[in-house]
Design an enzyme around this catalytic site. Structure first.
Site, short mmCIF file in Angstrom:
data_model
loop_
_atom_site.label_atom_id
_atom_site.label_comp_id
_atom_site.label_asym_id
_atom_site.label_seq_id
_atom_site.Cartn_x
_atom_site.Cartn_y
_atom_site.Cartn_z
N LYS A 109 1.04 -1.72 0.08
CA LYS A 109 -0.04 0.12 0.36
C LYS A 109 0.56 0.52 0.11
O LYS A 109 1.98 1.38 0.73
CB LYS A 109 -0.75 0.29 1.29
CG LYS A 109 -1.83 0.67 1.56
CD LYS A 109 -3.05 0.46 2.12
CE LYS A 109 -3.92 1.79 2.52
NZ LYS A 109 -4.54 1.57 4.08
N SER A 137 -9.54 0.76 2.80
CA SER A 137 -9.02 1.79 2.31
C SER A 137 -7.23 1.61 1.51
O SER A 137 -7.66 1.98 0.69
CB SER A 137 -8.59 3.08 2.81
OG SER A 137 -7.48 2.24 4.19
N SER A 187 -9.87 -1.11 7.41
CA SER A 187 -8.79 -1.34 5.83
C SER A 187 -8.52 -2.62 5.37
O SER A 187 -7.85 -1.91 4.06
CB SER A 187 -8.22 0.04 5.93
OG SER A 187 -9.19 0.89 5.85
N1 GLN Z 1 -13.01 3.11 6.86
C1 GLN Z 1 -12.64 3.33 7.92
C2 GLN Z 1 -12.37 5.14 7.63
O1 GLN Z 1 -12.58 5.43 7.06
C3 GLN Z 1 -11.27 2.51 8.52
C4 GLN Z 1 -10.03 3.23 7.73
C5 GLN Z 1 -8.76 2.33 7.99
O2 GLN Z 1 -8.97 1.57 8.02
N2 GLN Z 1 -7.44 3.15 6.89
O3 GLN Z 1 -11.35 5.71 8.61
#
Ligand code: GLN
Length: 485
Positions: A78, A153, A177
């Site tokens: 990532k 994400s 994420s």
């Molecule tokens: N979807 C969650 C957020 O928007 C988790 C994001 C993540 O785990 N980086 O914060």
């Protein structure tokens, strides 16, 4: 051509010299050339570095040296993990031209294990989101249905592996994420215990929640990846001293008598009928395997979402304060004074969602509101930690849907931030508590889209996750279904 193999299988083929490292790499890049224009999973590719590594590793192998558990295997990471001399953008205009001066610990660990990093994957900007659509650069598509999001994400990392552009990848999980995109793309995704994998070189979002973990095609590969990633690192003060077991040994273990907790009262409300049906089918599979199903209460789990969105935004507002246009990152062209550089650089460099989070986080930390929000969120966090502690006194693992349904279409939730935040309802309690969780392919919905099944264990009990997840995988065929791209 080799895409049907798992990470472990291709590593063995390389070791046995059935195929050369260069052939495997060429094959993956050919696949990328073919499907990347449709999927758009990568922010950048590291071809030159990868081919050099391939040559180096092949020489070692030919000289009879051990090239590591992942020797010669192409993997993706990532784009919020630093890799020396390459861009680390966090899919943000703010870091578009940022070149990492050092390697993240996970990058070093992958290299020591012989893996070849083939590219950096697209993500929601600064890992804030559940669709990868807040990326400043591109929309990554779900390889199962190009009209759908891959989740987020870490959507690029999930889409890459699901479309066979790499045998495994790394993501980061602050509130889901890794697990949510794994669920949406039909993969295995693991969020390790907080402190098990070093965060050194991971661009911080919510420091008390962030963990790095793998996306793989099956449970064995996830365990193998954790053998490489886990372990103490003196460069990360939250990294825990822990003797890492051989996780692959738990794969395939008998689960007869394993106590599986099901927190029905937490997830039942609001879960669509079809998803409930799929989850109930999963529970039946576990029963047939000899697991003992026990009803558990997670009384405070329903408060995990607001708790998460207070803690995560507060930490983000503090972590992102460093992007001021001075030392590195985007700097506005026209400005009047120092204050103006800060304001304009941040206004122009950050996207809408990131700005929303910074404002929320600044608000909950501001004097006058601190006690009502941030302090209270910390208190509720302790109650959630206790919930899990209590549950794990009676059960080995907890089973839960990963999401409320399958991947959604582009645009469906983007206009309503609250609806997007609700995506995280089943994943955030895990981060708030710090415990580990795995998402595997639980079933398929009526449109043949993958549906995730999540298992949660107590701190440092990843072995139980691999045990129960592999038993489910062995007993079902869902994981054999692949994206048709
Ligand atoms: N979807 C969650 C957020 O928007 C988790 C994001 C993540 O785990 N980086 O914060």
């Amino acid at each position: 051509m080799y895409e049907k193999y798992t990470m472990h299988e291709i590593a063995n083929k390389i070791k046995e010299k059935e195929v050369s490292i260069k052939e495997v790499l060429e094959d993956v890049y050919a696949r990328i050339d073919e499907v990347e224009p449709k999927v758009e999973a990568f922010v950048s590719l590291t071809r030159e570095y990868a081919y050099n590594r391939a040559e180096e590793l092949q020489k070692k192998l030919d000289a009879g040296e051990d090239i590591g558990a992942l020797g010669g295997v192409p993997v993706a990471i990532k784009d919020n993990m630093c890799m020396k001399d390459t861009n680390t953008t966090c899919s943000s205009k703010m870091l578009e031209n940022f070149v990492s001066p050092y390697d993240a610990t996970v990058v070093k660990k992958l290299e020591q294990a012989g893996a070849i990093i083939i590219g950096k994957t697209n993500m929601d900007e600064f890992a804030m989101g559940s669709s990868t659509a807040t990326s400043a650069f591109k929309n990554t598509k779900n390889p199962w249905n190009l009209e759908c999001v891959p989740g987020g994400s870490s959507g690029g990392s999930a889409a890459a592996v699901a479309s066979n552009m790499g045998y495994a990848s790394l993501g980061s999980d602050t509130g889901g994420s890794i697990r949510q995109p794994a669920a949406y793309c039909g993969l295995v995704g693991l969020k390790p215990t907080y402190g098990l994998v070093s965060r050194f070189g991971l661009v911080a979002f919510g420091s008390s929640l962030d963990q790095i973990g793998p996306f793989t095609k099956n449970v064995y590969d996830s365990a193998l990846m954790m053998n490489v990633l886990a372990g103490h690192d003196e460069m990360d003060t939250t990294s825990v001293e822990y003797t890492v077991p051989d996780y692959t040994k738990s794969v395939g273990d008998d689960v007869k008598g394993l106590k599986v907790g099901v927190p029905t009262s937490f997830f039942k409300e609001g879960l669509p009928e079809e998803s409930l049906q799929i989850f109930n089918n999963s529970v039946e599979v576990l029963k047939k395997l000899g697991c003992e199903i026990v009803e558990v209460n997670l009384d405070y789990a329903k408060y995990a979402l607001p708790t998460y969105y207070i803690i995560a935004t507060a930490e983000a507002s503090s972590n992102l304060a460093r992007y001021d246009g001075i030392k590195y990152g985007y700097r506005a062209k026209d400005f009047e004074d120092l204050q103006d550089i800060y304001a304009k650089s941040r206004t122009e460099g950050f996207g809408e969602e990131v700005k929303r989070r910074i404002m929320l986080g600044t608000y909950v930390l501001s004097s006058g509101y601190y006690d009502a929000y941030y302090k209270r969120a910390g208190q509720v966090r302790s109650l959630i930690v206790n919930d899990f502690k209590k549950a794990f006194e009676t059960v080995d693992v907890i089973a839960l849907p990963t999401t409320t349904g399958a991947a959604f279409k582009f645009g469906e939730k983007q206009s309503n931030p609250i609806e997007m935040y609700l995506e995280d309802i089943f994943t955030v309690p895990v981060n708030v508590a710090g415990v580990p969780a795995i998402s595997i392919q639980g079933g398929l919905d009526k449109n043949n889209m993958p549906i995730g099944l999540q298992f949660i264990a107590n701190n440092f009990e990843e072995e139980k996750l691999f045990k129960v997840a592999s038993a489910y995988e062995n007993a079902t065929d869902f994981h054999k279904a692949q994206a048709n791209i």
